[in-house]
Write a protein that holds these residues in place. Sequence first.
Motif, PDB file in Angstrom:
ATOM      1  N   UNK A   1      -2.462   4.360  -3.592  1.00 16.32           N
ATOM      2  CA  UNK A   1      -2.755   3.652  -2.327  1.00 16.32           C
ATOM      3  C   UNK A   1      -1.318   2.879  -2.038  1.00 16.32           C
ATOM      4  N   UNK A   2      -1.044   3.114  -0.913  1.00 15.41           N
ATOM      5  CA  UNK A   2       0.199   2.489  -0.556  1.00 15.41           C
ATOM      6  C   UNK A   2      -0.034   0.951  -0.308  1.00 15.41           C
ATOM      7  N   UNK A   3       0.936  -0.044  -0.111  1.00 19.08           N
ATOM      8  CA  UNK A   3       0.888  -1.447  -0.134  1.00 19.08           C
ATOM      9  C   UNK A   3       0.049  -1.796   1.231  1.00 19.08           C
ATOM     10  N   UNK A   4       0.181  -1.140   2.278  1.00 15.09           N
ATOM     11  CA  UNK A   4      -0.374  -1.650   3.682  1.00 15.09           C
ATOM     12  C   UNK A   4      -1.777  -1.539   3.514  1.00 15.09           C
ATOM     13  N   UNK A   5      -2.314  -0.475   2.966  1.00 16.96           N
ATOM     14  CA  UNK A   5      -3.524  -0.029   2.797  1.00 16.96           C
ATOM     15  C   UNK A   5      -4.193  -0.750   1.677  1.00 16.96           C
ATOM     16  N   UNK A   6      -3.366  -0.950   0.654  1.00 23.93           N
ATOM     17  CA  UNK A   6      -3.949  -2.039  -0.413  1.00 23.93           C
ATOM     18  C   UNK A   6      -4.329  -3.429  -0.176  1.00 23.93           C
ATOM     19  N   UNK A   7      -3.358  -4.011   0.866  1.00 27.21           N
ATOM     20  CA  UNK A   7      -3.690  -5.353   1.214  1.00 27.21           C
ATOM     21  C   UNK A   7      -4.702  -5.469   2.173  1.00 27.21           C
ATOM     22  N   UNK A   8      -4.825  -4.412   3.214  1.00 30.84           N
ATOM     23  CA  UNK A   8      -5.883  -4.274   4.090  1.00 30.84           C
ATOM     24  C   UNK A   8      -7.375  -4.143   3.325  1.00 30.84           C
ATOM     25  N   UNK A   9      -7.331  -3.378   2.169  1.00 26.81           N
ATOM     26  CA  UNK A   9      -8.674  -3.359   1.176  1.00 26.81           C
ATOM     27  C   UNK A   9      -8.934  -4.483   0.764  1.00 26.81           C
ATOM     28  N   UNK A  10      -8.192  -5.234   0.127  1.00 20.95           N
ATOM     29  CA  UNK A  10      -8.375  -6.400  -0.517  1.00 20.95           C
ATOM     30  C   UNK A  10      -8.731  -7.701   0.576  1.00 20.95           C
ATOM     31  N   UNK A  11      -8.086  -7.768   1.750  1.00 20.56           N
ATOM     32  CA  UNK A  11      -8.369  -8.926   2.732  1.00 20.56           C
ATOM     33  C   UNK A  11      -9.840  -8.362   3.317  1.00 20.56           C
ATOM     34  N   UNK A  12     -10.159  -7.065   3.263  1.00 25.19           N
ATOM     35  CA  UNK A  12     -11.664  -6.883   3.733  1.00 25.19           C
ATOM     36  C   UNK A  12     -12.637  -7.679   2.979  1.00 25.19           C
TER      37      UNK A  12
END
Length: 122
Positions: free
Chosen positions: A1-12
């Motif tokens: 999982x690339x970083x931008x997707x990772x942080x979107x995942x966590x923020x959700x």
Amino acid sequence: MEDSRLWTFEESLWTEGPDNYREKVDAEVVMVLPRPPFVLRGDAAIDAVAATPVWETAELSERQVSRPQEGLIVIGYKVHAQRGDEGYEAHCTSTIRRIEHEVWRVVQHQQTPALAKPLTDG
């Protein structure tokens, strides 16, 4: 999982509701939350976060990412969450593992409220 997707995942996980938790949090998760009983596992952990009202916004800063092995990501960050006039800040860690291609689940999450006093020597 690339970083931008990772942080979107966590923020959700901060800004979306119980269905999102049940989809993204592993049934074997271990969590440490800032209220009793503090240490939770599995369904008890998922139910505890699902019972919490969602935040309108969550800003994740001081981001750190570690990928100790294929299919395992460990992150640390500071969150500032807001809902109406209520705000919350904490330092957090999460461990996310890949279940299958493009399917990831949180297996560990910990929160330390930002107002906690640091440990001192003596």
